[in-house]
Scaffold this active site. Structure first.
Site, PDB file in Angstrom:
ATOM      1  N   GLU A 129       0.831  -1.209   0.000  1.00  0.00           N
ATOM      2  CA  GLU A 129       0.000   0.000   0.000  1.00  0.00           C
ATOM      3  C   GLU A 129       0.865   1.258   0.000  1.00  0.00           C
ATOM      4  OE1 GLU A 129      -3.050  -0.053  -0.570  1.00  0.00           O
ATOM      5  OE2 GLU A 129      -3.636  -2.113  -0.090  1.00  0.00           O
ATOM      6  N   CYS A 149      -8.523  -1.764   7.747  1.00  0.00           N
ATOM      7  CA  CYS A 149      -7.113  -1.785   7.341  1.00  0.00           C
ATOM      8  C   CYS A 149      -6.587  -0.379   7.084  1.00  0.00           C
ATOM      9  CB  CYS A 149      -6.911  -2.660   6.102  1.00  0.00           C
ATOM     10  SG  CYS A 149      -7.019  -4.416   6.492  1.00  0.00           S
ATOM     11  N   HIS A 180      -1.473  -5.639   1.947  1.00  0.00           N
ATOM     12  CA  HIS A 180      -2.680  -6.459   1.820  1.00  0.00           C
ATOM     13  C   HIS A 180      -2.309  -7.782   1.157  1.00  0.00           C
ATOM     14  CE1 HIS A 180      -5.957  -3.301   2.502  1.00  0.00           C
ATOM     15  NE2 HIS A 180      -6.372  -4.378   3.163  1.00  0.00           N
TER      16      HIS A 180
HETATM   17  N1  PCA Z   1      -8.892  -6.686   6.070  1.00  0.00           N
HETATM   18  C1  PCA Z   1      -9.838  -5.602   6.256  1.00  0.00           C
HETATM   19  C2  PCA Z   1      -9.815  -5.310   7.739  1.00  0.00           C
HETATM   20  C3  PCA Z   1      -9.150  -6.483   8.371  1.00  0.00           C
HETATM   21  C4  PCA Z   1      -8.538  -7.220   7.274  1.00  0.00           C
HETATM   22  O1  PCA Z   1      -7.789  -8.198   7.391  1.00  0.00           O
HETATM   23  C5  PCA Z   1      -9.550  -4.393   5.374  1.00  0.00           C
HETATM   24  O2  PCA Z   1      -8.982  -4.558   4.281  1.00  0.00           O
HETATM   25  O3  PCA Z   1      -9.918  -3.274   5.730  1.00  0.00           O
END
Ligand code: PCA
Length: 205
Positions: free
Chosen positions: A84, A147, A170
């Site tokens: 990210e 997240c 992610h």
């Molecule tokens: N993914 C979610 C919140 C917790 C997770 O593992 C997100 O992408 O916001």
């Protein structure tokens, strides 16, 4: 403590959205105690809850004084490791969090900057991942759910702590999750784990 002795904090989330597991926590706990470039990894689990996730994260940073923080989360629709670039100052939840809260269009920290960039070297990390044969991409948004909330709160805190670098990754579903979502992409845990090792080595080089 000198930089070399400060740990790497890797966070993962508890399961959410009806899943039995969260690949980010499976990954973090698998790496707990490993050493990367002389830095011990400390894994901490965050609740998938607005607010409380940041309370746990800030407590872990205060307790461990890490050199690097890599927060990791599940992105079920993505097909590769997703570094990210930017966290934005907004909560806008598609589904309630694990405590039932569903903030819509509200600032995470009113009056704070609109966005923060990752302070990890995402391009060298991407290059190292591709070199290692691990599919990866730069992502321009971490979404507007828990997240991004954690990523933003992390970068806001680190803005006052220039000695700590941080960012967010992610990762896709694990194959055992994807079988319940026909057609959804997935990545094996072993590839994701090796990817985080490669990315952290590049970040610390
Ligand atoms: N993914 C979610 C919140 C917790 C997770 O593992 C997100 O992408 O916001």
């Amino acid at each position: 403590m000198t930089n070399a002795h400060r740990p790497i904090l890797v966070t993962g989330f508890e399961p959410f959205d009806g899943e039995a597991i969260n690949p980010s926590w499976e990954l973090a706990r698998a790496l707990d105690g490993e050493t990367i470039a002389g830095h011990r990894i400390v894994a901490v689990q965050l609740p998938c809850v607005f607010g409380a996730s940041l309370t746990v994260l800030h407590g872990a940073i205060a307790r461990h004084d890490p050199a690097v923080v890599l927060a990791v989360g599940q992105a079920g629709e993505r097909s590769q490791l997703s570094l990210e670039r930017v966290a934005i100052n907004i909560d806008d939840a598609r589904i309630p969090d694990n405590a039932g809260a569903q903030p819509l269009d509200v600032a995470i920290i009113p009056g704070a900057p609109s966005a923060y960039f990752s302070s990890l070297p995402i391009k060298p990390m991407l290059a190292a991942l591709r070199q290692a044969g691990i599919p990866a991409e730069i992502s321009q948004t971490a979404g507007t759910y828990v997240c991004n909330h954690v990523f933003y709160g992390l970068m806001h805190a680190l803005d006052q702590r220039p000695g700590i670098r941080g960012g967010f990754l992610h990762i896709p579903y694990l194959p055992e999750q994807a079988v319940l979502h026909p057609g959804a992409p997935s990545l094996s845990l072993s590839v994701a784990i090796e990817g985080v090792r490669v990315a952290l080595r590049a970040a610390l080089a």
